[in-house]
Design an enzyme around this catalytic site. Sequence first.
Site, short mmCIF file in Angstrom:
data_model
loop_
_atom_site.label_atom_id
_atom_site.label_comp_id
_atom_site.label_asym_id
_atom_site.label_seq_id
_atom_site.Cartn_x
_atom_site.Cartn_y
_atom_site.Cartn_z
N HIS A 144 0.86 -1.19 0.00
CA HIS A 144 0.00 0.00 0.00
C HIS A 144 0.90 1.24 0.00
CE1 HIS A 144 -3.47 -2.55 1.71
NE2 HIS A 144 -3.62 -2.37 0.42
N ARG A 148 -3.12 4.96 -2.17
CA ARG A 148 -3.00 3.60 -1.63
C ARG A 148 -2.76 2.56 -2.72
NH1 ARG A 148 -5.70 0.13 2.45
NH2 ARG A 148 -6.74 -1.63 1.46
N HIS A 153 2.64 -3.89 6.73
CA HIS A 153 1.78 -2.73 6.45
C HIS A 153 1.88 -1.74 7.61
CE1 HIS A 153 -1.11 -4.51 3.36
NE2 HIS A 153 -0.34 -5.53 3.66
N GLU A 177 0.84 -5.11 10.91
CA GLU A 177 0.52 -3.67 10.81
C GLU A 177 1.43 -2.94 11.80
OE1 GLU A 177 -1.74 -2.20 8.84
OE2 GLU A 177 -3.07 -3.84 8.19
N GLU A 183 1.84 3.73 3.05
CA GLU A 183 2.32 3.18 4.32
C GLU A 183 3.85 3.21 4.35
OE1 GLU A 183 0.23 -0.59 4.34
OE2 GLU A 183 -1.71 0.41 4.25
ZN LIG Z 1 -1.84 -1.71 4.15
#
Ligand SMILES: [Zn+2]
Length: 414
Positions: free
Chosen positions: A171, A229, A301, A376, A174
């Site tokens: 993404h 994104r 991420h 994440e 990020e």
């Molecule tokens: Zn992501």
Amino acid sequence: MLGNLVVLVLLMCGTSTECTRYDGYVVLRLDVSTDQDVHVLKQIQEVPEVVDFWDFPRDLMVSPSYLEDIKATLKENKIKYVTWIDNVQDLIDTQFNHRNTEYSTDEFNYAVYHTWEEIYQWVLDTAAAYPGLAEAILIMHSYQGKEQYVLKVGSDSATPKEAIWYQGGIHAREWISPATVMWMTNQLLMDYSVDPEVKSMLDQYDIYVLPLLNVDGYNHTWEEDRMWRKTQKPNNGSNCIGTDANRNWDYMWGGEGASAFPCASTYRGDSAHSEPEVKGVATFLELKALEQTFQLFIDFHSYSQYWLTTWGYTLDLTDDHVTQTALASIGCDAIYSVHGTVYTYGTFADHLYIGSGLSQDWGYGTLGSPYSFTVELRDTGEYGFLLPEDQIIPTSEETYAGLKAAITYVMANT
Ligand SMILES: [Zn+2]
Ligand SMILES: *[C@@H]1O[C@H](CO)[C@@H](O)[C@H](O)[C@H]1NC(C)=O
Ligand SMILES: *[C@@H]1O[C@H](CO)[C@@H](O)[C@H](O)[C@H]1NC(C)=O
């Protein structure tokens, strides 16, 4: 390469007038309690020109012109919220808060964010700096034609080795993800000669690393729109550009939690592996998997500080749920031990929401990796995607502890 930095600073989103500006954009933090709330928010999510979920269904960025409408809709549906970030542009302007400190021009500076070209060069330079331990492998070209190299890290061995894959930057916005992936990979290489634990890891595994999967989208976040994104490939029959590269993988592609609308931020693409960047990785890994078993697969991420296990497409548990959860728990503990940063874990579908066509599900379901995760990184929303540069090193240090704990667990349990 680093001589160009002065020029690049002038082009960065935040300082360039060419870039989309986010003056007066706010992020609302919603208090979502029922399935009905989620249902309402899913409908709002399908109108990307109005709102952008930073973290569905909790953190919602809204433009000033739609703010009153959105607040009215939330009120109507009795969804409580607070204003969480009151001006997104302020955070864009302050994300580069490490630029002028600790700056060495002859070394790669891990404490700042880098352009796609610098990341590309980093892969080649790192391979050159560690002959016999690292190698750059050209695996594909992005939609816009950028060469994509994977960095293979591991000592030469006569016997066939097992493999590990981790990737960042799927993404575009990020940014902490590629920054952390580069730092950790460099650290593994530096630690090989001094840390017996790391030596045994690189002797046992070939670790394949792709720091920046969505390279075109990432470039777009530097030169045009910091909050981008998706990929950059146009969509047939739509003015909206790009596909969500983490809804595009050929495992349970097209199911729940991935949009069929090209304008949506979670657009799945017009077919599985429609994006050359996803197809490029999948093709490379499937070929490698003919010779080597991928024991561990991690997609990094941001943000929210979660260690997420498979599955994402269903609430059903995998056959390996117990060991996957054990690894996730150990990973979170290792992260906590470095700077006290709290991570939580669970299956993607249960901890977040159902999403299909995910890399982690493909890693487990198609590639056959028994341990396949989405991690994440920082933070929990104070800065969200706009994590300031002074958090790059601390984030990298703690994530490295988590990565090593994961590899250690896999070594003992496969
Ligand atoms: Zn992501
Ligand atoms: C980088 O992104 C900008 C904005 O989308 C685009 O105009 C430019 O061509 C891109 N550069 C490369 C090398 O792809
Ligand atoms: C785009 O869509 C139209 C109409 O559905 C179709 O005829 C055409 O072949 C498509 N083009 C591509 C490149 O897929």
